[in-house]
Design an enzyme around this catalytic site. Structure first.
Site, PDB file in Angstrom:
ATOM      1  N   HIS A  21      -0.782   0.523  -9.666  1.00 36.81           N
ATOM      2  CA  HIS A  21      -1.548  -0.381  -8.784  1.00 36.81           C
ATOM      3  C   HIS A  21      -2.152  -1.556  -9.565  1.00 36.81           C
ATOM      4  O   HIS A  21      -3.364  -1.760  -9.559  1.00 36.81           O
ATOM      5  CB  HIS A  21      -2.648   0.394  -8.035  1.00 36.81           C
ATOM      6  CG  HIS A  21      -3.091  -0.300  -6.769  1.00 36.81           C
ATOM      7  ND1 HIS A  21      -3.515   0.369  -5.648  1.00 36.81           N
ATOM      8  CD2 HIS A  21      -3.183  -1.625  -6.454  1.00 36.81           C
ATOM      9  CE1 HIS A  21      -3.851  -0.505  -4.705  1.00 36.81           C
ATOM     10  NE2 HIS A  21      -3.649  -1.722  -5.183  1.00 36.81           N
ATOM     11  N   ARG A  62       0.851  -1.194   0.000  1.00 30.66           N
ATOM     12  CA  ARG A  62       0.000   0.000   0.000  1.00 30.66           C
ATOM     13  C   ARG A  62       0.884   1.240   0.000  1.00 30.66           C
ATOM     14  O   ARG A  62       1.976   1.247   0.594  1.00 30.66           O
ATOM     15  CB  ARG A  62      -0.891   0.033   1.254  1.00 30.66           C
ATOM     16  CG  ARG A  62      -2.054  -0.941   1.217  1.00 30.66           C
ATOM     17  CD  ARG A  62      -3.134  -0.506   0.243  1.00 30.66           C
ATOM     18  NE  ARG A  62      -4.286  -1.397   0.228  1.00 30.66           N
ATOM     19  CZ  ARG A  62      -4.462  -2.403  -0.636  1.00 30.66           C
ATOM     20  NH1 ARG A  62      -3.559  -2.653  -1.565  1.00 30.66           N
ATOM     21  NH2 ARG A  62      -5.546  -3.148  -0.580  1.00 30.66           N
TER      22      ARG A  62
HETATM   23  N1  NAP Z   1      -0.651  -3.898  -5.120  1.00 29.59           N
HETATM   24  C1  NAP Z   1      -1.592  -4.769  -5.292  1.00 29.59           C
HETATM   25  O1  NAP Z   1      -2.102  -4.946  -6.405  1.00 29.59           O
HETATM   26  C2  NAP Z   1      -2.046  -5.605  -4.118  1.00 29.59           C
HETATM   27  C3  NAP Z   1      -2.903  -6.702  -4.364  1.00 29.59           C
HETATM   28  C4  NAP Z   1      -3.271  -7.503  -3.290  1.00 29.59           C
HETATM   29  C5  NAP Z   1      -2.805  -7.231  -2.001  1.00 29.59           C
HETATM   30  N2  NAP Z   1      -1.986  -6.166  -1.809  1.00 29.59           N
HETATM   31  C6  NAP Z   1      -1.476  -5.880  -0.453  1.00 29.59           C
HETATM   32  O2  NAP Z   1      -0.807  -7.037   0.064  1.00 29.59           O
HETATM   33  C7  NAP Z   1      -1.096  -7.117   1.446  1.00 29.59           C
HETATM   34  C8  NAP Z   1      -0.784  -8.519   1.991  1.00 29.59           C
HETATM   35  O3  NAP Z   1      -1.771  -9.442   1.574  1.00 29.59           O
HETATM   36  P1  NAP Z   1      -1.830 -10.929   2.189  1.00 29.59           P
HETATM   37  O4  NAP Z   1      -3.043 -11.590   1.647  1.00 29.59           O
HETATM   38  O5  NAP Z   1      -0.518 -11.614   2.048  1.00 29.59           O
HETATM   39  O6  NAP Z   1      -2.039 -10.571   3.739  1.00 29.59           O
HETATM   40  P2  NAP Z   1      -1.950 -11.548   4.990  1.00 29.59           P
HETATM   41  O7  NAP Z   1      -2.128 -12.976   4.564  1.00 29.59           O
HETATM   42  O8  NAP Z   1      -2.848 -10.996   6.036  1.00 29.59           O
HETATM   43  O9  NAP Z   1      -0.413 -11.398   5.474  1.00 29.59           O
HETATM   44  C9  NAP Z   1       0.051 -10.285   6.127  1.00 29.59           C
HETATM   45  C10 NAP Z   1       1.456 -10.562   6.657  1.00 29.59           C
HETATM   46  O10 NAP Z   1       1.981  -9.381   7.261  1.00 29.59           O
HETATM   47  C11 NAP Z   1       2.447  -9.688   8.570  1.00 29.59           C
HETATM   48  N3  NAP Z   1       2.277  -8.518   9.459  1.00 29.59           N
HETATM   49  C12 NAP Z   1       1.157  -7.788   9.678  1.00 29.59           C
HETATM   50  N4  NAP Z   1       1.397  -6.798  10.548  1.00 29.59           N
HETATM   51  C13 NAP Z   1       2.701  -6.925  10.905  1.00 29.59           C
HETATM   52  C14 NAP Z   1       3.550  -6.202  11.786  1.00 29.59           C
HETATM   53  N5  NAP Z   1       3.102  -5.142  12.496  1.00 29.59           N
HETATM   54  N6  NAP Z   1       4.833  -6.605  11.897  1.00 29.59           N
HETATM   55  C15 NAP Z   1       5.303  -7.678  11.213  1.00 29.59           C
HETATM   56  N7  NAP Z   1       4.539  -8.403  10.360  1.00 29.59           N
HETATM   57  C16 NAP Z   1       3.255  -8.026  10.210  1.00 29.59           C
HETATM   58  C17 NAP Z   1       1.602 -10.843   9.025  1.00 29.59           C
HETATM   59  O11 NAP Z   1       2.233 -11.538  10.080  1.00 29.59           O
HETATM   60  P3  NAP Z   1       1.561 -12.850  10.754  1.00 29.59           P
HETATM   61  O12 NAP Z   1       1.552 -13.890   9.641  1.00 29.59           O
HETATM   62  O13 NAP Z   1       2.477 -13.240  11.821  1.00 29.59           O
HETATM   63  O14 NAP Z   1       0.188 -12.421  11.165  1.00 29.59           O
HETATM   64  C18 NAP Z   1       1.484 -11.652   7.732  1.00 29.59           C
HETATM   65  O15 NAP Z   1       2.619 -12.464   7.570  1.00 29.59           O
HETATM   66  C19 NAP Z   1      -2.554  -6.686   1.541  1.00 29.59           C
HETATM   67  O16 NAP Z   1      -2.902  -6.258   2.828  1.00 29.59           O
HETATM   68  C20 NAP Z   1      -2.601  -5.549   0.530  1.00 29.59           C
HETATM   69  O17 NAP Z   1      -2.333  -4.318   1.165  1.00 29.59           O
HETATM   70  C21 NAP Z   1      -1.609  -5.350  -2.833  1.00 29.59           C
END
Ligand code: NAP
Length: 312
Positions: free
Chosen positions: A275, A227
């Site tokens: 994006h 983001r």
């Molecule tokens: N640019 C684009 O087109 C696009 C598309 C899709 C998604 N995204 C972005 O990608 C992000 C990730 O997606 P996802 O499905 O992989 O999310 P997810 O499965 O919820 O994974 C989030 C990861 O971040 C870690 N995390 C969260 N807060 C943290 C902190 N304060 N310190 C350290 N680690 C932390 C979590 O740790 P734990 O595993 O230990 O909980 C987890 O490993 C989305 O939230 C979105 O913003 C972007």
């Protein structure tokens, strides 16, 4: 039978193209794209993407909200979101595949010095730039959730030396796990190419900042496909212009669309995209929504629910 109507809220998307998929998967569902106050009580399911603050307060009968993205920052940022209503986010193989492609492409882009090679081509200069073997290139994934782990598996197949930083420890073959605030600096110190795949929460906002960049080795590259709120753009520009960072790939920005006046557009060390790293696939998304509604009708909760204590 569904327990009420579904509202498709996102206003900047081609509504018919999206809702047609849902009609095909669930012909019996009453699908709406607008509502009056009198009709608001009929709506029990809602598909949402960055609604106006206060939007959900107008829907008193809601039983579930389906986020149209994996990231839910644009929904949970609204303090009026009714926390008793489960919020389901996108977890889908098509999305993981798209993000994996984007991450692998951009890791290779900086590892194989594509930018420098293009510059040489423009100058008609024949100069050999040898890239180190992948096993000597340290890729650090900030965020080891669904998307981070998918990217790690593909990078592992290419032989990169991998580390992941997350909230809780991860046991992934070939990926060194770093955890929490204490693990951040050691993780950054061992990272040549940093990939941000964190959710945007109060704890991660602005995490790509001057301190973070300074903790990376000289000549590191940064890829932000999470983001725009994660990145302090002026700190990135200073680290690029000062020569500490070699380059950056940016898919997301503080302000989207990125204003024409942004220096990022023309910066020689920045590769940027609008994006598009991983766009939700409408057909796959609507199939999952239909399945979730059917499961709810049989008494099971929807899956991929957001934890409101963590805000992701
Ligand atoms: N640019 C684009 O087109 C696009 C598309 C899709 C998604 N995204 C972005 O990608 C992000 C990730 O997606 P996802 O499905 O992989 O999310 P997810 O499965 O919820 O994974 C989030 C990861 O971040 C870690 N995390 C969260 N807060 C943290 C902190 N304060 N310190 C350290 N680690 C932390 C979590 O740790 P734990 O595993 O230990 O909980 C987890 O490993 C989305 O939230 C979105 O913003 C972007």
């Amino acid at each position: 039978m569904p327990q009420g109507a579904l509202l498709f809220q996102p206003s900047h998307f081609p509504r018919e193209a999206w809702t047609d998929h849902l009609r095909r998967f669930m012909p019996e569902l009453d699908i709406r794209t607008s509502f009056t106050e009198a009709e608001s009580k009929d709506i029990v399911y809602c598909i949402a993407w960055r609604p106006e603050p206060g939007f959900f307060a107008r829907l008193p009968s809601l039983k579930v909200v389906f986020s149209m993205g994996a990231g839910v920052d644009g929904i949970v940022a609204d303090p009026t979101y009714p926390r008793h209503v489960p919020l389901s986010r996108v977890v889908d193989d098509t999305l993981s595949q798209a993000m994996t492609e984007y991450v692998v492409f951009n890791v290779l882009y900086w590892h194989r010095r594509v930018r420098d090679l293009e510059a040489l081509q423009n100058l008609k200069k024949w100069r050999v730039i040898a890239a180190p073997r992948a096993e000597y290139v340290r890729v650090g994934l900030m965020g080891m959730g669904v998307l981070g782990q998918a990217a790690a598996r593909a990078l592992k197949a290419l032989n990169y030396r991998l580390a992941g930083w997350s909230h809780s420890p991860k046991m992934l073959d070939g990926v060194e796990s770093f955890v929490g605030a204490d693990g951040l600096k050691p993780f950054l110190a061992k990272t040549d190419i940093l990939v941000c795949l964190l959710p945007l929460t109060p704890a991660t906002r602005g995490i790509l900042n001057a301190q973070t960049f300074a903790a990376l080795p000289q000549g590191a590259a940064v890829i932000n496909c999470a983001r725009g709120g994660h990145l302090i753009e002026k700190d990135l520009l200073a680290a690029l212009d000062g020569g500490h960072l070699r380059g950056a790939t940016l898919d997301v920005f503080q302000t989207e669309p990125l204003p024409e006046s942004s220096p990022l557009w023309t910066h020689p060390k920045v590769f940027l995209t609008p994006h598009i790293a991983a766009i939700t696939d409408p057909e796959s998304f609507m199939r999952n929504v239909a399945n979730a509604i059917r499961r709810m009708d049989q008494g099971s909760p929807p899956d991929n629910l957001v934890d409101f204590a963590r805000l992701y």
